[in-house]
Design a protein around this motif. Structure first.
Motif, PDB file in Angstrom:
ATOM      1  N   GLU A 184      87.779  28.209   8.779  1.00  0.00           N
ATOM      2  CA  GLU A 184      88.994  28.919   8.393  1.00  0.00           C
ATOM      3  C   GLU A 184      90.080  28.609   9.410  1.00  0.00           C
ATOM      4  O   GLU A 184      91.236  28.410   9.100  1.00  0.00           O
ATOM      5  N   GLU A 185      89.630  28.581  10.685  1.00  0.00           N
ATOM      6  CA  GLU A 185      90.593  28.317  11.746  1.00  0.00           C
ATOM      7  C   GLU A 185      90.481  26.852  12.122  1.00  0.00           C
ATOM      8  O   GLU A 185      89.399  26.354  12.374  1.00  0.00           O
ATOM      9  N   THR A 186      91.563  26.138  12.103  1.00  0.00           N
ATOM     10  CA  THR A 186      91.498  24.702  12.323  1.00  0.00           C
ATOM     11  C   THR A 186      91.888  24.300  13.742  1.00  0.00           C
ATOM     12  O   THR A 186      91.601  23.191  14.159  1.00  0.00           O
ATOM     13  N   ARG A 187      92.568  25.191  14.453  1.00  0.00           N
ATOM     14  CA  ARG A 187      92.960  24.838  15.811  1.00  0.00           C
ATOM     15  C   ARG A 187      91.825  25.242  16.763  1.00  0.00           C
ATOM     16  O   ARG A 187      91.341  26.368  16.707  1.00  0.00           O
ATOM     17  N   PRO A 188      91.411  24.324  17.634  1.00  0.00           N
ATOM     18  CA  PRO A 188      90.299  24.652  18.526  1.00  0.00           C
ATOM     19  C   PRO A 188      90.569  25.908  19.353  1.00  0.00           C
ATOM     20  O   PRO A 188      91.689  26.129  19.800  1.00  0.00           O
ATOM     21  N   GLN A 189      89.550  26.735  19.482  1.00  0.00           N
ATOM     22  CA  GLN A 189      89.688  27.963  20.252  1.00  0.00           C
ATOM     23  C   GLN A 189      88.663  27.994  21.365  1.00  0.00           C
ATOM     24  O   GLN A 189      87.576  27.450  21.218  1.00  0.00           O
ATOM     25  N   GLN A 190      89.054  28.688  22.425  1.00  0.00           N
ATOM     26  CA  GLN A 190      88.135  28.800  23.552  1.00  0.00           C
ATOM     27  C   GLN A 190      87.102  29.878  23.290  1.00  0.00           C
ATOM     28  O   GLN A 190      87.312  30.764  22.478  1.00  0.00           O
ATOM     29  N   GLY A 191      86.000  29.788  24.037  1.00  0.00           N
ATOM     30  CA  GLY A 191      85.033  30.864  24.001  1.00  0.00           C
ATOM     31  C   GLY A 191      83.664  30.446  23.510  1.00  0.00           C
ATOM     32  O   GLY A 191      83.453  29.313  23.099  1.00  0.00           O
ATOM     33  N   ASP A 192      82.754  31.379  23.564  1.00  0.00           N
ATOM     34  CA  ASP A 192      81.371  31.286  23.119  1.00  0.00           C
ATOM     35  C   ASP A 192      80.472  30.467  24.062  1.00  0.00           C
ATOM     36  O   ASP A 192      80.947  29.772  24.952  1.00  0.00           O
ATOM     37  N   THR A 193      79.198  30.629  23.816  1.00  0.00           N
ATOM     38  CA  THR A 193      78.178  29.979  24.635  1.00  0.00           C
ATOM     39  C   THR A 193      77.365  29.064  23.765  1.00  0.00           C
ATOM     40  O   THR A 193      77.037  29.409  22.643  1.00  0.00           O
ATOM     41  N   LEU A 194      77.061  27.893  24.285  1.00  0.00           N
ATOM     42  CA  LEU A 194      76.151  26.975  23.604  1.00  0.00           C
ATOM     43  C   LEU A 194      74.784  27.120  24.258  1.00  0.00           C
ATOM     44  O   LEU A 194      74.648  26.924  25.456  1.00  0.00           O
ATOM     45  N   VAL A 195      73.790  27.506  23.465  1.00  0.00           N
ATOM     46  CA  VAL A 195      72.452  27.671  24.028  1.00  0.00           C
ATOM     47  C   VAL A 195      71.606  26.453  23.689  1.00  0.00           C
ATOM     48  O   VAL A 195      71.335  26.179  22.519  1.00  0.00           O
ATOM     49  N   LEU A 196      71.214  25.726  24.709  1.00  0.00           N
ATOM     50  CA  LEU A 196      70.379  24.534  24.526  1.00  0.00           C
ATOM     51  C   LEU A 196      68.961  24.853  24.945  1.00  0.00           C
ATOM     52  O   LEU A 196      68.713  25.861  25.596  1.00  0.00           O
ATOM     53  N   THR A 197      68.037  23.976  24.611  1.00  0.00           N
ATOM     54  CA  THR A 197      66.691  24.141  25.165  1.00  0.00           C
ATOM     55  C   THR A 197      66.266  22.853  25.828  1.00  0.00           C
ATOM     56  O   THR A 197      66.668  21.769  25.420  1.00  0.00           O
ATOM     57  N   MET A 198      65.487  22.999  26.864  1.00  0.00           N
ATOM     58  CA  MET A 198      64.876  21.837  27.500  1.00  0.00           C
ATOM     59  C   MET A 198      63.435  22.183  27.802  1.00  0.00           C
ATOM     60  O   MET A 198      63.087  23.340  27.976  1.00  0.00           O
ATOM     61  N   PRO A 199      62.580  21.149  27.871  1.00  0.00           N
ATOM     62  CA  PRO A 199      61.155  21.431  27.987  1.00  0.00           C
ATOM     63  C   PRO A 199      60.709  21.904  29.373  1.00  0.00           C
ATOM     64  O   PRO A 199      59.656  22.493  29.506  1.00  0.00           O
ATOM     65  N   GLY A 200      61.496  21.661  30.397  1.00  0.00           N
ATOM     66  CA  GLY A 200      61.083  22.107  31.719  1.00  0.00           C
ATOM     67  C   GLY A 200      62.295  22.501  32.530  1.00  0.00           C
ATOM     68  O   GLY A 200      63.414  22.118  32.201  1.00  0.00           O
ATOM     69  N   ALA A 201      62.066  23.280  33.576  1.00  0.00           N
ATOM     70  CA  ALA A 201      63.178  23.669  34.442  1.00  0.00           C
ATOM     71  C   ALA A 201      63.629  22.449  35.241  1.00  0.00           C
ATOM     72  O   ALA A 201      62.811  21.601  35.580  1.00  0.00           O
ATOM     73  N   PRO A 202      64.926  22.335  35.524  1.00  0.00           N
ATOM     74  CA  PRO A 202      65.373  21.194  36.332  1.00  0.00           C
ATOM     75  C   PRO A 202      64.680  21.237  37.691  1.00  0.00           C
ATOM     76  O   PRO A 202      64.585  22.293  38.297  1.00  0.00           O
ATOM     77  N   ARG A 203      64.197  20.081  38.113  1.00  0.00           N
ATOM     78  CA  ARG A 203      63.496  20.083  39.392  1.00  0.00           C
ATOM     79  C   ARG A 203      64.462  19.933  40.548  1.00  0.00           C
ATOM     80  O   ARG A 203      64.152  20.246  41.677  1.00  0.00           O
ATOM     81  N   THR A 204      65.637  19.398  40.254  1.00  0.00           N
ATOM     82  CA  THR A 204      66.599  19.196  41.331  1.00  0.00           C
ATOM     83  C   THR A 204      68.002  19.168  40.744  1.00  0.00           C
ATOM     84  O   THR A 204      68.179  18.892  39.561  1.00  0.00           O
ATOM     85  N   TYR A 205      68.979  19.488  41.592  1.00  0.00           N
ATOM     86  CA  TYR A 205      70.373  19.333  41.180  1.00  0.00           C
ATOM     87  C   TYR A 205      71.039  18.229  41.991  1.00  0.00           C
ATOM     88  O   TYR A 205      72.246  18.100  41.996  1.00  0.00           O
ATOM     89  N   ILE A 206      70.242  17.463  42.720  1.00  0.00           N
ATOM     90  CA  ILE A 206      70.775  16.324  43.461  1.00  0.00           C
ATOM     91  C   ILE A 206      70.724  15.137  42.501  1.00  0.00           C
ATOM     92  O   ILE A 206      69.634  14.696  42.136  1.00  0.00           O
ATOM     93  N   PRO A 207      71.879  14.609  42.079  1.00  0.00           N
ATOM     94  CA  PRO A 207      71.845  13.609  41.000  1.00  0.00           C
ATOM     95  C   PRO A 207      71.027  12.361  41.327  1.00  0.00           C
ATOM     96  O   PRO A 207      70.410  11.798  40.430  1.00  0.00           O
TER      97      PRO A 207
END
Lengths: 326, 552
Positions: free
Chosen positions: B39-62
């Motif tokens: 209904e609304e064609t102009r992009p709007q801010q907000g909401d959360t995208l919930v993803l799933t992954m099979p395991g917890a990240p083991r590190t945040y060091i790229p």
């Protein structure tokens, strides 16, 4: 006499404990495979050097007995090492997963004891009533049915069809933004299914033990003696029967001590709970020796401690026991 | 494979991605269903995208992120100097432009001057130099050092110019700079091997890590200061769900907005009206292929006629239909079918068991004693295919190969092994006859490590011991020039030789199957997956589900 009893227990404890760690250490290191990132698809960018570096970094090229001695030395200083997979201290890793498992298992155990003992006694006292028989049958079924299957059914009904409770996880996505009471409610909603289901088998077991034991006790001669002395049923039950039904409860509680920290892999996977069961399983798959050893050691310690406590509890509840042994 | 059994989902499914910003990984042919009209064609801010992954990240060091989850999460948090655009071309990310000098021996990167770290500190050449030093530090457990050890010298000419000198021209070098750049001002003096930032994770990416609040959910918040413009979505929440059937439950109960599906889930379990209304599904070719590798030290497999015969004897289309429910494609060579290096003119010879039988007869394998099995010098043709535990699709594929080879008179046994055992005890030591495995490939076609004859030491990747001087020469040439037309020429020649020689039977390239809640607008396909434009995803206000404002 009691002192000798304790001393002998302590000695066996230490020998058994060391033995268990040696055997565990040997088995996991002798099992084929080695620590590595577990990949199903080989990626050539992870070079050979990396694998060799890992080996050197952790001293995996040393002879096994030297590795074991190094491990014991570190353990004595309460240093369980760091995980191979992400370099995090093992203690921290366990500290992160343990509270969840401990919480679920303690609440379940409490539920099991609070519901199971009265239920067991009640069904024993009213063996002829239809209600008691039905409960008995239900308990037999619960005992026999695999919990994971029940868990799946429960999720399908409660979460998917009725949309009453979330199917997995420990907290909702918006948990952090909720006020404190709502957070508590959110946590309870998430834990309701896992706790209920993890209690079922234990509940069935303890109810049956208590029931059986109560029935046996009720047929003992001293109960007739009590009756003939004119004691009321209530007094007999509370003072004489109850104490002897405690014995199996003590055993089961003692033996479930290691179970408190060791989460069930299947269960934690189904409900998406990041507990120790999942930690252990992942560690085994990745050959994360430090984590495996830490959890095995903890398990061994608690199993032995549980056995020891159960023995002590027995001795206190039934003085005949250590007299016979010593 | 892209979709695999329960075991695999937990930890085994773990492929490397040296890349920024690729969500769920993969390239996309097109949505199988278009978004409902908004209904609304102009992009709007907000909401959360919930993803799933099979395991917890083991590190945040790229530079340490080698498992799927860590690599994906780091992709949201960090940027490389370069990245692949949606058409699979290398474009600038933190580098605005670059020059290739001295015939490819020198790369000069001109960095963007408008980039700031999540804590507001400007990004400069110091950060690049620091990342390089850590990548080549022997004490750091990074799996990505390989491409960077070719560097002879790296110098910052000024705060926004980096000059990288290679020992010799090295074509994969440019793509290797897609590695996430780390903040010098935060991580200097920190022991990276412990895997975590000292305080909070500081990157340059479109999202920043909110908290490591539990092992259960990883929460990323929009970076309002992102140099290419901030995303519309407020937040990405990643739920850790190791069990793939639980993922489906998550979709059914609205606990999850997007996920990767198995072919079975995609084809059979998400076809209901509920899913058609609430979700949009995407099909994408993956970045890996499955093959049957022969031990070329085994005299029986040294005869190319035998290998060609096997290739004719196996009905690959049937395998794809049965095992992947059609979500895969027959491949004829060692590259991904969408890669420019892949020679589309090389045709698969097809399924011809009769030709296979006569080829085997030419090679001396006959059924003299009429027992249904071929023999040569009195010895029956029987061999064992090794495969790894926990991958149902591979197991089923192996069973079909077993059946197909039986019809031409070759007896195949299957042996399923635990992953580390398969690698350490069998492949590394050359103790195998044939193996059914997959390769996860990068976006650069450099496949030197898999096929060059120098890569046959224990633990290296040419464990089938393929040795061909012509292929060696072509592979060396392919990594020495940056000219794509020349490289294409070299790699397509490799492709043709390998199809002719059949050192492995190329089976199929897999697809990635994604599902996204239909309330997200602007989700579209590209050659690098549905995540290519995640900054542009948005949800009409009326359909937003998570409206609680979060403190960052």
């Amino acid at each position: 006499m009691t002192f000798r009893f304790l001393l002998r227990r302590a000695f066996t404890f230490i020998v058994l404990f060391l033995g268990i760690t040696i055997i565990s250490f040997a088995i996991i290191h002798l099992a084929p495979g080695r620590p590595a990132d577990a990949l199903t698809e080989l990626n050539p960018k992870v070079s050979l050097e990396v694998r060799e570096r890992l080996t050197r970094l952790y001293g995996l090229d040393l002879p096994l007995h030297i590795q074991y001695i190094r491990w014991v030395k570190r353990c004595v200083r309460l240093d369980l090492g760091t995980s191979f997979s992400d370099g995090e201290p093992v203690l921290k890793k366990i500290a992160k997963t343990l509270p969840v498992t401990l919480l679920i298992n303690t609440v379940s155990l409490a539920l099991i004891l609070i519901l199971g003992i009265p239920l067991g006694i009640a069904t024993a006292l009213h063996t002829r009533r239809l209600g008691a028989r039905l409960i008995d049958l239900l308990i037999l079924v619960l005992f026999a049915v695999p919990t994971y299957w029940l868990a799946l059914l429960a999720i399908d009904l409660v979460s998917v069809r009725w949309r009453l409770l979330p199917p997995f996880g420990l907290e909702g996505i918006d948990h952090a933004a909720l006020p404190a009471t709502a957070q508590l409610f959110d946590t309870i909603r998430h834990l309701a299914l896992p706790i209920t289901l993890s209690s079922l088998t234990g509940l069935a077991a303890i109810t049956r033990y208590v029931r059986q034991n109560t029935l046996e006790t009720l047929e003992q001669g001293f109960i007739y003696a009590c009756r003939s002395r004119g004691l009321t049923s209530r007094t007999i039950l509370m003072h004489h029967v109850f104490k002897s039904t405690l014995l199996p409860v003590i055993t089961i509680t003692g033996l479930s001590l290691p179970g408190l920290v060791g989460g069930s892999v299947l269960f934690e996977s189904i409900f998406g709970i990041p507990g120790t069961g999942r930690l252990f399983y992942d560690a085994v798959l990745m050959r994360d020796y430090a984590v495996i050893m830490a959890l095995l050691t903890l398990g061994a310690f608690l199993t032995l401690a549980g056995n020891g406590l159960a023995d002590l509890g027995y001795a206190l509840a039934d003085p005949r026991i250590h007299r016979e042994k010593s | 494979m892209a979709h695999s059994g329960f075991l695999t989902r937990i930890v085994l499914k773990n492929r490397l991605k040296i890349s920024g910003g690729f969500f769920l990984g993969l390239l996309v042919l097109g949505p199988t269903r278009s978004c409902p009209a908004a209904e609304e064609t102009r992009p709007q801010q907000g909401d959360t995208l919930v993803l799933t992954m099979p395991g917890a990240p083991r590190t945040y060091i790229p530079i340490l992120a080698s498992d799927t989850t860590s690599a994906s999460v780091c992709g949201f948090l960090f940027n490389g100097l370069v990245k692949y655009d949606k058409d699979l071309n290398i474009t600038g990310d933190l580098a605005a432009s670059w020059d290739i000098e001295e015939g490819g021996r020198v790369l000069v990167f001109h960095l963007r001057r408008d980039v700031r770290w999540h804590d507001g500190v400007p990004f400069t050449a110091d950060d690049v130099r620091f990342t390089y030093e850590k990548l080549t530090d022997p004490a750091i457990r990074t799996p990505y050092s390989g491409d960077f050890t070719q560097i002879k010298d790296l110098k910052a000419l000024d705060p926004w110019t980096i000059r990288v000198v290679y020992a010799e021209p090295f074509a994969p070098a440019l793509a290797s700079w897609a590695i996430g750049i780390m903040p010098y001002h935060i991580l200097k003096g920190v022991n990276l091997n412990q895997g975590h930032f000292p305080d909070r994770v500081i990157g340059t990416g479109p999202f920043c890590l909110r908290s490591e609040r539990s092992q259960d959910i990883v929460e990323l918040m929009r970076n309002d200061d992102y140099f290419e413009g901030s995303p519309f979505i407020d937040r990405i929440a990643i739920r850790i769900i190791p069990d793939e059937s639980s993922v489906l439950l998550g979709l059914l109960t609205y606990e999850v907005d997007a996920a990767s599906l198995t072919p079975l889930q995609y084809e059979r379990q998400t076809q209901t009206l509920f899913f058609q209304k609430e979700y949009q599904k995407f099909t994408s070719p993956g970045f890996g292929y499955t093959y049957l590798g022969y031990n070329l030290d085994d005299p029986r497999f040294q005869d190319p006629r035998v290998r060609r015969a096997f290739n004719l004897a196996v009905d690959k289309t049937a395998v794809i239909r049965a095992v992947l429910l059609g979500h895969g494609e027959v491949i004829t060579g060692p590259f991904l079918p969408r890669a420019w290096a892949y020679d589309t003119r090389v045709a698969d010879p097809g399924y011809h068991p009769d030709q296979a039988r006569s080829l085997l007869e030419n090679a001396g394998w006959r059924d003299d004693d009429r027992d249904g099995w071929l023999e040569k010098n009195g010895r029956e043709f029987a061999f064992t295919i090794l495969l790894n535990q926990g991958n149902l699709q591979r197991r089923q594929a192996a069973e079909m190969i077993q059946k197909d080879l039986k019809t031409v008179g070759v007896r195949v046994r299957l042996k399923v092994l635990e992953w580390n055992t398969l690698l350490g005890e069998f492949l590394d030591k050359g103790r195998f006859e044939a193996v059914l495995l997959g390769w996860a490939l990068g976006r650069d076609p450099d496949i030197f490590d898999i096929w060059h004859s120098s890569k046959t030491r224990p633990g290296e990747f040419n464990f089938i011991h393929f040795k061909d001087p012509e292929v060696d020469r072509l592979l060396e040439a392919g990594r020495r020039t940056f000219n794509q037309t020349e490289r294409e020429h070299f790699y397509r020649a490799v492709h043709r030789i390998l199809q002719d020689q059949q050192p492995t039977m190329f089976l199929y390239g897999t697809q990635s199957l994604d599902i996204v809640s239909s309330r997200f607008q602007n989700v579209s396909s590209s050659l690098i997956g549905i995540g290519h434009n995640m900054r542009a995803w948005w949800v009409p206000r009326s359909r937003q589900r998570h409206t609680i404002r979060m403190a960052p």
